[in-house]
Every structure is written in C-alpha cells, then in structure tokens.
Design a protein around this motif. Structure first.
Motif, PDB file in Angstrom:
ATOM      1  N   MET A   6       0.861  -1.201   0.000  1.00  0.00           N
ATOM      2  CA  MET A   6       0.000   0.000   0.000  1.00  0.00           C
ATOM      3  C   MET A   6       0.893   1.246   0.000  1.00  0.00           C
ATOM      4  O   MET A   6       1.876   1.288   0.733  1.00  0.00           O
ATOM      5  CB  MET A   6      -0.870  -0.017   1.264  1.00  0.00           C
ATOM      6  N   SER A   7       0.530   2.217  -0.798  1.00  0.00           N
ATOM      7  CA  SER A   7       1.389   3.411  -0.860  1.00  0.00           C
ATOM      8  C   SER A   7       1.191   4.269   0.392  1.00  0.00           C
ATOM      9  O   SER A   7       0.188   4.130   1.098  1.00  0.00           O
ATOM     10  CB  SER A   7       1.072   4.226  -2.111  1.00  0.00           C
ATOM     11  N   GLY A   8       2.124   5.166   0.625  1.00  0.00           N
ATOM     12  CA  GLY A   8       2.046   6.041   1.800  1.00  0.00           C
ATOM     13  C   GLY A   8       2.500   5.313   3.045  1.00  0.00           C
ATOM     14  O   GLY A   8       2.708   4.107   3.042  1.00  0.00           O
ATOM     15  N   ARG A   9       2.656   6.067   4.108  1.00  0.00           N
ATOM     16  CA  ARG A   9       3.151   5.479   5.358  1.00  0.00           C
ATOM     17  C   ARG A   9       2.003   4.896   6.162  1.00  0.00           C
ATOM     18  O   ARG A   9       0.887   5.380   6.089  1.00  0.00           O
ATOM     19  CB  ARG A   9       3.816   6.568   6.212  1.00  0.00           C
ATOM     20  N   ASN A  10       2.337   3.911   6.952  1.00  0.00           N
ATOM     21  CA  ASN A  10       1.363   3.394   7.920  1.00  0.00           C
ATOM     22  C   ASN A  10       1.165   4.444   9.012  1.00  0.00           C
ATOM     23  O   ASN A  10       2.120   5.054   9.491  1.00  0.00           O
ATOM     24  CB  ASN A  10       1.883   2.084   8.530  1.00  0.00           C
ATOM     25  N   PHE A  11      -0.095   4.693   9.358  1.00  0.00           N
ATOM     26  CA  PHE A  11      -0.402   5.587  10.479  1.00  0.00           C
ATOM     27  C   PHE A  11      -0.523   4.714  11.717  1.00  0.00           C
ATOM     28  O   PHE A  11      -1.492   3.973  11.863  1.00  0.00           O
ATOM     29  CB  PHE A  11      -1.711   6.342  10.207  1.00  0.00           C
ATOM     30  N   LEU A  12       0.470   4.824  12.584  1.00  0.00           N
ATOM     31  CA  LEU A  12       0.537   3.942  13.753  1.00  0.00           C
ATOM     32  C   LEU A  12      -0.127   4.638  14.940  1.00  0.00           C
ATOM     33  O   LEU A  12       0.468   5.521  15.552  1.00  0.00           O
ATOM     34  CB  LEU A  12       2.009   3.617  14.061  1.00  0.00           C
ATOM     35  N   PHE A  13      -1.357   4.243  15.230  1.00  0.00           N
ATOM     36  CA  PHE A  13      -2.089   4.882  16.333  1.00  0.00           C
ATOM     37  C   PHE A  13      -2.599   3.874  17.347  1.00  0.00           C
ATOM     38  O   PHE A  13      -3.639   4.076  17.960  1.00  0.00           O
ATOM     39  CB  PHE A  13      -3.201   5.789  15.774  1.00  0.00           C
ATOM     40  N   VAL A  14      -1.846   2.788  17.506  1.00  0.00           N
ATOM     41  CA  VAL A  14      -2.093   1.911  18.653  1.00  0.00           C
ATOM     42  C   VAL A  14      -1.401   2.574  19.850  1.00  0.00           C
ATOM     43  O   VAL A  14      -0.449   3.340  19.662  1.00  0.00           O
ATOM     44  CB  VAL A  14      -1.556   0.481  18.415  1.00  0.00           C
ATOM     45  N   PRO A  15      -1.876   2.269  21.050  1.00  0.00           N
ATOM     46  CA  PRO A  15      -1.224   2.899  22.222  1.00  0.00           C
ATOM     47  C   PRO A  15       0.059   2.167  22.607  1.00  0.00           C
ATOM     48  O   PRO A  15       0.217   1.721  23.729  1.00  0.00           O
ATOM     49  CB  PRO A  15      -2.303   2.804  23.302  1.00  0.00           C
ATOM     50  N   GLY A  16       0.934   2.039  21.716  1.00  0.00           N
ATOM     51  CA  GLY A  16       2.214   1.383  21.904  1.00  0.00           C
ATOM     52  C   GLY A  16       2.213   0.035  21.231  1.00  0.00           C
ATOM     53  O   GLY A  16       1.258  -0.716  21.419  1.00  0.00           O
ATOM     54  N   PRO A  17       3.256  -0.242  20.401  1.00  0.00           N
ATOM     55  CA  PRO A  17       4.400   0.617  20.160  1.00  0.00           C
ATOM     56  C   PRO A  17       3.996   1.900  19.440  1.00  0.00           C
ATOM     57  O   PRO A  17       3.072   1.903  18.634  1.00  0.00           O
ATOM     58  CB  PRO A  17       5.326  -0.232  19.279  1.00  0.00           C
ATOM     59  N   THR A  18       4.739   2.965  19.747  1.00  0.00           N
ATOM     60  CA  THR A  18       4.419   4.276  19.181  1.00  0.00           C
ATOM     61  C   THR A  18       5.447   4.629  18.109  1.00  0.00           C
ATOM     62  O   THR A  18       6.422   3.899  17.905  1.00  0.00           O
ATOM     63  CB  THR A  18       4.415   5.356  20.291  1.00  0.00           C
ATOM     64  N   ASN A  19       5.233   5.748  17.453  1.00  0.00           N
ATOM     65  CA  ASN A  19       6.148   6.187  16.394  1.00  0.00           C
ATOM     66  C   ASN A  19       7.542   6.426  16.961  1.00  0.00           C
ATOM     67  O   ASN A  19       7.680   7.101  17.983  1.00  0.00           O
ATOM     68  CB  ASN A  19       5.652   7.495  15.780  1.00  0.00           C
ATOM     69  N   VAL A  20       8.529   5.911  16.277  1.00  0.00           N
ATOM     70  CA  VAL A  20       9.918   6.166  16.695  1.00  0.00           C
ATOM     71  C   VAL A  20      10.424   7.354  15.869  1.00  0.00           C
ATOM     72  O   VAL A  20      10.449   7.283  14.642  1.00  0.00           O
ATOM     73  CB  VAL A  20      10.800   4.920  16.468  1.00  0.00           C
ATOM     74  N   PRO A  21      10.788   8.443  16.522  1.00  0.00           N
ATOM     75  CA  PRO A  21      11.230   9.622  15.768  1.00  0.00           C
ATOM     76  C   PRO A  21      12.473   9.313  14.915  1.00  0.00           C
ATOM     77  O   PRO A  21      13.304   8.489  15.305  1.00  0.00           O
ATOM     78  CB  PRO A  21      11.586  10.647  16.856  1.00  0.00           C
ATOM     79  N   ASP A  22      12.599  10.013  13.798  1.00  0.00           N
ATOM     80  CA  ASP A  22      13.757   9.790  12.913  1.00  0.00           C
ATOM     81  C   ASP A  22      15.068   9.977  13.674  1.00  0.00           C
ATOM     82  O   ASP A  22      16.044   9.262  13.454  1.00  0.00           O
ATOM     83  CB  ASP A  22      13.707  10.756  11.721  1.00  0.00           C
TER      84      ASP A  22
END
Ligand code: PLP
Length: 388
Positions: free
Chosen positions: A1-17
């Motif tokens: 699937m194109s585009g980024r996955n939107f990770l909105f589970v309450p952990g694991p959370t987005n890891v900043p670049d």
C-alpha cells in the motif's frame, strides 16, 4: 500500500527519525572502557523522567511484562499477599501473574472504565491490622480502557492507616507522557517499557526501584535470577551490566531522553493533555460516541477508548482502517473485544498526525455503516485545538 502506515495503537508508538538514526550504530564491546558513559547517560537521564533523586532506574532486556515479574519476585517473600484493583486487561494480566507466581492476591474487581477505587484500597488496608498485605499494586494508566488513576491518592490511603506495604505502580503507558512522581509518591517499584512515551522500539523493560525495595530484595525469598535487582544495581554502579545489554537500544534511549529534556517534561505532559483533549472532542462532540472511561476524572491523556454502538463490531472498524487506509487503531481486549477501538496518542506526535488518525477512523466507521457525520470528528478536534 502506498504512503506510510499511520501507527495509532497505544504502543508501540512512532519512533522519531532522530532516534532511528541514533540507534543505527555498529555494535561495540559492552566491556570496553567507553561503555560506562552510555550507561550513565541512560540511567542518570532517566532519573528526572521518573522524578527521582534517590531511586535506581534499571534497564532489563525485556518488556513491561518482565518488569511486573521483576517487581514481584525481587521484593516479596514466596506466597506473600498483594492487593490489586482489576479494571482492564492489563491490571487483569498483572493480577493473574501474581497468582501464577504463587502470591496470595486480593483483587478489587472494579467495572472496566473506572479507575483504581481508592476508597476500596483504603478499606482493604484498614481491614489488615496484621499487615499481611505486603504490596499494593496499581496500574496508573489502564491502556485497555483509556483510564488514568490517582496514584497519589493510593499513597495517601497507605499513609492514612500507616500501612507499611510496598507500592508498585505500572506506569507502562503513562511514563514520559502523564505525570509520574517516584519520590513524592514514595513509589517502591515503578514499571515501564520502552515502546510508549519513551518513543523507542519495544525491547527495554524499565523499572525504577526505591532504596527500600533494593534493601528488601536482598532478603526476599521469591526465586529469581535473571531479573535480580541486586546483580543489576551492583554491575551498573561501575557502568556495566550483568549480561549483554542492547547497545543500540541504549543509544536510542539516550537520544529520546535528550528529546524529552529539550522539550521539557512538563511541556511533554501538556502536549499529551492537549492532543488528548482534541481526540476526546472528536469522539464525543464530533461523532457523538461515548468513551469507555466513565468519568472525566479518569480520562487518559495517552489513549482514548471509543465505544461503538450496540450492533456494530469495533473489530470491523479496525480491520477496515488498516486494510483500506493503512491506519493502525488499537483493538478492544478480552471483555471489551468488538465493543471499542482505541486511538493511541502518546509519544512523538502532533495535531496533524492525529487529524490523520481521526479522519481515517471516521472513514472506516462510515464504511462499516455507522451513522457519523463526515468530517465531524476532524472539525471538533480542530476547534478544540484552536481554542486551547
Ligand atoms: N501494562 C500496561 C498498562 C500496558 O499497556 C502494557 C502493554 O501494553 C503492559 C503492561 C505490558 O507491557 P509489554 O507489552 O511491554 O510487556
């Protein structure tokens, strides 16, 4: 699937670049003379996050669950009695672990959606003049229901009856996002994990232990080895570990601690509260749906659990969000499976990221036939944030 996955589970959370870059390092000798500097940066950097000057932060190659076990087996004699309220899947799992490890468990069963019942903790402690209860356990933020409890009030309940039980707090989905005060609340063991407010991948279990917990661990008769506090604190004193630590995770932690310090912990809490306010506005004012949390005082600033109307399967909303919109929402667990979905809003995120999740949840709900006004959640969140 194109585009980024939107990770909105309450952990694991987005890891900043920044954190991803920091952990992209070659392995090094964990017994080298340079290694203690990294250990100290991590352990000293964690102290303000736990709000402690006297406690010992500890890193286990584990997750939060391992740290539950570490707290119990280090500080308690075999078969000791513990007191815990159960009001969601995580407090349930912790209570279950206590029983499976052979401890005597007094469970305060509480409706899911409520928080820790301070009055019932107090009466259980009042009814224990012999001090058979050796530890009081509380889940600060029940991730399954989006409920935050008042840890300071549990400490006050212990103090009011001069009960000497230890206080163990699960702050897995609160630490570095919702205020936690190790020293002020005289917490004996705080349990957390790397993959939530600390913005790291899963893989580090974090505990912070009081001096009292450390002393007790020297005598407690429960069996443990790998998770022994004494071995860890002794090795950490010279900057090393009793076994091979994850250098990459420690580099990541050092970076995330810098990010938290740069933003300022109190600002981090304010950002979480502000983002949570917009999310709740989307749910209640926009979509006209209910939260699982039953009262304002329980609202969590890290996760919002959204009840779907009877006849709708929340799992279908979550599946549609993932398969069609590449949005990961949190599922309803055990008792609330199919009845709710969860939006995690902790760690590295801002309004626009969250608006993506709110818009995606809205589209998924419309697709499964729910009666939602298109754009209503997005509009409600926007107006909340513009006012606040
Ligand atoms: N406690 C709470 C409140 C949690 O949310 C979780 C996981 O989500 C755990 C404990 C278990 O932690 P882990 O999955 O890191 O073992």
């Amino acid at each position: 699937m194109s585009g980024r996955n939107f990770l909105f589970v309450p952990g694991p959370t987005n890891v900043p670049d920044r954190v991803l870059r920091a952990m992209s390092v070659a392995s090094q000798d964990h017994r080298s003379p340079d290694f203690p500097a990294l250990t100290r940066a991590c352990l000293d950097g964690l102290k303000p996050v736990f709000k402690t000057t006297t406690g010992h932060p500890i890193l286990f190659p584990s997750s939060g669950t391992g740290c539950w076990e570490a707290a119990l087996t280090n500080c308690l004699d075999a078969g000791a009695k513990v007191l815990i309220a159960r009001f969601g899947q995580f407090s349930h799992l912790w209570a279950d672990m206590c029983a499976r490890l052979g401890f005597e468990v007094e469970v305060l069963d509480t409706p899911w959606g409520d928080g820790a019942p301070v009055d019932r903790y107090l009466s259980a402690l009042e009814s224990d003049p012999q001090h058979r209860i050796k530890a009081v356990l509380v889940c600060q933020n029940e991730t399954a229901t989006g409920v935050t409890s008042d840890v300071a009030a549990i400490r006050a309940a212990l103090d009011s009856v001069k009960h000497p039980a230890l206080l163990f707090v699960d702050s897995v989905s609160a630490l570095a996002s919702i205020d936690f005060r190790m020293d002020e609340w005289r917490v004996d063991v705080c349990i957390s994990g790397s993959q939530k407010g600390l913005m790291l991948p899963a893989g580090l279990g974090l505990v912070c232990i009081s001096q009292k917990a450390l002393e007790l661990s020297k005598r407690a008769t429960s069996r443990r080895c790998y998770f022994d506090f004494g071995d860890m604190v002794a090795a950490n004193a010279s900057g090393y570990f009793p076994y091979t630590p994850s250098l990459q995770m420690m580099c990541a932690l050092r970076e995330s601690l810098s990010m938290l310090a740069e933003e300022g912990l109190e600002n981090v809490f304010r950002r979480h509260s502000y983002l949570a306010g917009g999310t709740r506005a989307a749910v209640m004012q926009g979509w006209k749906l209910n939260l699982c949390a039953t009262a304002t005082k329980w609202y969590s600033d890290t996760v919002t659990a959204v009840m779907v109307p009877a006849g709708v399967d929340a799992a279908a909303v979550i599946a549609r969000a993932y398969l069609r919109y590449n949005l990961s929402l949190g599922a309803g667990l055990s008792k609330v499976a199919g009845k709710l979905f969860r939006i995690g809003h902790l760690g590295d995120l801002n309004e626009l990221m969250l608006l993506g999740a709110i818009a995606g949840a809205e589209m998924a709900m419309l697709d499964v036939g729910m009666n939602i006004e298109p754009g209503s959640g997005v509009a409600a969140a926007q107006s909340f944030w513009r006012k606040n």
